[in-house]
Write a protein that holds these residues in place. Structure first.
Motif, short mmCIF file in Angstrom:
data_model
loop_
_atom_site.label_atom_id
_atom_site.label_comp_id
_atom_site.label_asym_id
_atom_site.label_seq_id
_atom_site.Cartn_x
_atom_site.Cartn_y
_atom_site.Cartn_z
N ASP A 1 -0.54 -4.05 -8.42
CA ASP A 1 -1.55 -4.11 -7.36
C ASP A 1 -1.11 -3.24 -6.20
O ASP A 1 0.07 -2.81 -6.11
CB ASP A 1 -1.77 -5.55 -6.92
N ALA A 2 -2.03 -2.92 -5.30
CA ALA A 2 -1.77 -1.96 -4.23
C ALA A 2 -0.59 -2.37 -3.34
O ALA A 2 0.26 -1.55 -2.99
CB ALA A 2 -3.03 -1.77 -3.37
N ALA A 3 -0.51 -3.66 -3.01
CA ALA A 3 0.56 -4.11 -2.12
C ALA A 3 1.93 -3.99 -2.79
O ALA A 3 2.91 -3.54 -2.19
CB ALA A 3 0.31 -5.55 -1.69
N THR A 4 2.00 -4.41 -4.06
CA THR A 4 3.27 -4.33 -4.78
C THR A 4 3.68 -2.88 -5.00
O THR A 4 4.86 -2.51 -4.84
CB THR A 4 3.17 -5.05 -6.14
N ALA A 5 2.69 -2.02 -5.37
CA ALA A 5 2.98 -0.60 -5.56
C ALA A 5 3.50 0.02 -4.26
O ALA A 5 4.43 0.83 -4.27
CB ALA A 5 1.74 0.13 -6.05
N ALA A 6 2.90 -0.35 -3.14
CA ALA A 6 3.34 0.18 -1.84
C ALA A 6 4.78 -0.22 -1.55
O ALA A 6 5.57 0.58 -1.01
CB ALA A 6 2.42 -0.30 -0.74
N ALA A 7 5.15 -1.44 -1.93
CA ALA A 7 6.54 -1.89 -1.70
C ALA A 7 7.51 -1.09 -2.56
O ALA A 7 8.60 -0.71 -2.10
CB ALA A 7 6.66 -3.38 -2.02
N VAL A 8 7.13 -0.80 -3.80
CA VAL A 8 7.99 0.01 -4.67
C VAL A 8 8.12 1.42 -4.10
O VAL A 8 9.22 2.00 -4.06
CB VAL A 8 7.43 0.03 -6.11
#
Length: 571
Positions: free
Chosen positions: A518-525
């Motif tokens: 998801d966008a939030a998890t991808a942004a954290a990575v």
């Protein structure tokens, strides 16, 4: 006239012979001892017939009966000793082969995991499930074949021939009856064996499918609980288990059919011999005994020989089914070996880091049939490798890590050619994030801190993985299992970023690190990858994600099956 030529053995038969080879001397000794034990039955049968005929005809002294009993007991003890030693040798050979094949499977699976990690090969979860099914359920099916087939085959030749040799001087008719009924067993054994082999192959395939399903569901257990899909998972397992039950019952049906047919012909042969002996002793039949009527001793001797004539053939028929199962296993082993990827460069062993600046240069490289771009990557740069699926992004990363030997061209790392000598020292400077992270059977603390620095706080914070560890019941002492059970895909990748930070790797290779997130998890990575780049790590990612591409300092776009235009990634 053309001479008869035996057809060449099938690949599965050749593979089974190769599997059997290490234990062949033990199995040959076992077969000889079994054949020797079979030759003792005519002696025992003669002792029984002599004693009983003496009782029937009267006048036999007690010493004759005692002598017959002593001969019978001595032969029985010797036969039991020979059979016991033969069985011990056979099972020792089977255990030796089983241990060797399991060791070879583990070694091949570890090499396959290293070579397939991050490439276009299928996920390692299915591969591991197949390997586990092979090691735990399929390879043990070789042991009955190894323990019984060779002794049964030799006994099926020696035993009936010895009995015919003992019966023929007494009655050519009885020998002819046995000789006529005996070959029917191997004929029907071969015919039914075709169906047995087919059923065994289907059973093995169902075992693999069920193990693969189990691995997939275990990996997705958090998502299954989140989506409340437990009932559907249970239905899937029930359906697949029912399929395995049906395949197993099909194997048993063939075995029962074979047993019924073989028992019928054995009983028919024994009955015909008994009828001939009975009517001959009654004086109704006056032929078949070389001009003289059968005596009580001769009739009893023939009756005792008849069942033992068929017993080795029946044992061989049972071992033939074991061979059908073993051939099915050998066929799977042959197919798995044919599909194995190329071995990685180097030994995959720990090594001192390769000295020099972490420069990377490709020139005229072709790997897995794909032409890779001529490119030079300076230390500390970040690069997004893009292009459509199948263009070779994963292949490029695997080649840079020395996990995939190139067919042509040259890869230089730290100013030296990447080859078998430099691959292990080069990998000592790398960190790797595959599409589906895998974790060794070790505490998470040891996984994330390969160099034993002892402090993971900063690395976990920079990778935004502190909450992931805090949510685990045992924290850094947790063992996640191969597929990372207990963490999601995004959490597993953040842990891999933390590992790269803790190891202070000079180069990070990441294959689709934001895929399916998801966008939030991808942004954290992405933020974790950027922090690695800010610390001076060379970051090379294969991706389709526009946000990740924008976060990298340069882009290298690949075209499918063609050599892309050279790109400058080091400036």
């Amino acid at each position: 006239m053309s001479r008869f030529r035996r057809p060449p053995p099938s690949p599965a038969a050749r593979r089974l012979a190769a599997i059997e080879a290490p234990a062949a001397p033990l199995l040959r000794r076992s077969a000889r001892l079994t054949a020797a034990a079979a030759l003792l039955w005519p002696v025992q049968a003669g002792a029984i017939a002599w004693a009983i005929s003496g009782w029937v005809e009267g006048g036999a002294p007690l010493s004759d009966t005692l002598a017959c009993a002593l001969v019978f007991l001595l032969a029985a003890v010797l036969r039991a000793a020979l059979d016991h030693r033969a069985g011990a040798l056979a099972f020792e050979g089977g255990d030796r082969v089983l241990a060797a094949e399991r060791a070879r499977l583990v070694e091949a699976e570890s090499l396959r995991g290293e070579a397939a990690a991050g490439t276009d090969a299928p996920g390692q979860g299915a591969s591991s499930a197949g390997a586990a099914a092979m090691a735990a359920q399929k390879l043990p099916m070789l042991v009955p074949y190894l323990a019984r087939y060779r002794p049964a085959a030799l006994r099926a030749v020696v035993g009936p021939v010895a009995i015919l040799a003992a019966a023929a001087p007494i009655s050519w008719a009885a020998a002819l009856i046995l000789l006529a009924a005996g070959p029917l067993i191997p004929v029907f054994m071969a015919l039914i064996g075709v169906a047995a082999a087919r059923a065994s192959r289907r059973q093995l395939a169902e075992i693999s499918d069920l193990n693969g399903l189990l691995m997939e569901r275990l990996a997705a257990l958090p998502d299954i609980r989140l989506l409340d899909a437990r009932e559907r998972m249970a239905r899937d397992f029930a359906a697949r288990s029912d399929g395995l039950r049906a395949r197993t019952m099909a194997v048993l049906k063939v075995a029962f059919l074979s047993s019924t047919v073989l028992e019928f012909f054995s009983a028919l042969g024994i009955a015909m011999a008994a009828v001939y002996v009975g009517f001959s002793l009654l004086g109704t039949l006056g032929f078949g005994a070389w001009g003289a009527p059968l005596t009580i001793f001769e009739g009893l001797f023939l009756l005792l020989l008849a069942p033992e004539f068929f017993q080795p053939l029946r044992d061989f028929a049972a071992a033939w089914h074991d061979r059908a199962s073993a051939l099915a296993v050998a066929e799977e082993i042959e197919a798995a070996e044919a599909a194995e990827p190329a071995r990685i460069l180097g030994r995959g062993a720990p090594a001192a880091p390769l000295p020099g600046p972490a420069t990377i240069r490709l020139a005229g490289v072709v790997a897995r049939g794909r032409a890779l771009p001529d490119v030079e990557i300076a230390p500390g740069r970040s690069l997004a490798v893009t292009g459509p699926s199948g263009a070779g992004k994963s292949t490029l990363l695997a080649a840079l890590a020395g996990l995939l030997p190139v067919e042509r061209g040259r890869i230089e790392v730290a100013g030296r050619r990447l080859d078998a000598e430099t691959a292990d020292p080069w990998r000592a400077r790398l960190a790797w994030i595959p599409q589906a992270p895998h974790f060794p059977d070790a505490p998470l603390r040891a996984v994330l801190d390969p160099r034993g620095t002892g402090d993971l706080t900063e690395a976990l914070r920079a990778a935004e993985a502190e909450g992931v560890v805090a949510a685990l019941p045992q924290g850094l002492d947790a063992r996640l299992g191969e597929t990372g059970a207990g963490v999601s895909g995004g959490e597993a990748r953040r842990l891999m970023v933390a590992r790269a930070l803790a190891s202070r790797a000079d180069v990070l290779l990441a294959d689709e690190p934001t895929a399916d997130l998801d966008a939030a998890t991808a942004a954290a990575v992405i933020r974790g990858l950027r922090r690695l780049a800010e610390r001076g790590t060379t970051v090379i990612v294969a991706t389709h994600d526009p946000a990740l591409i924008a976060a990298m300092g340069a882009e290298l776009r690949l075209a499918p099956r063609t050599a892309p235009e050279p790109a400058e990634a080091g400036g």
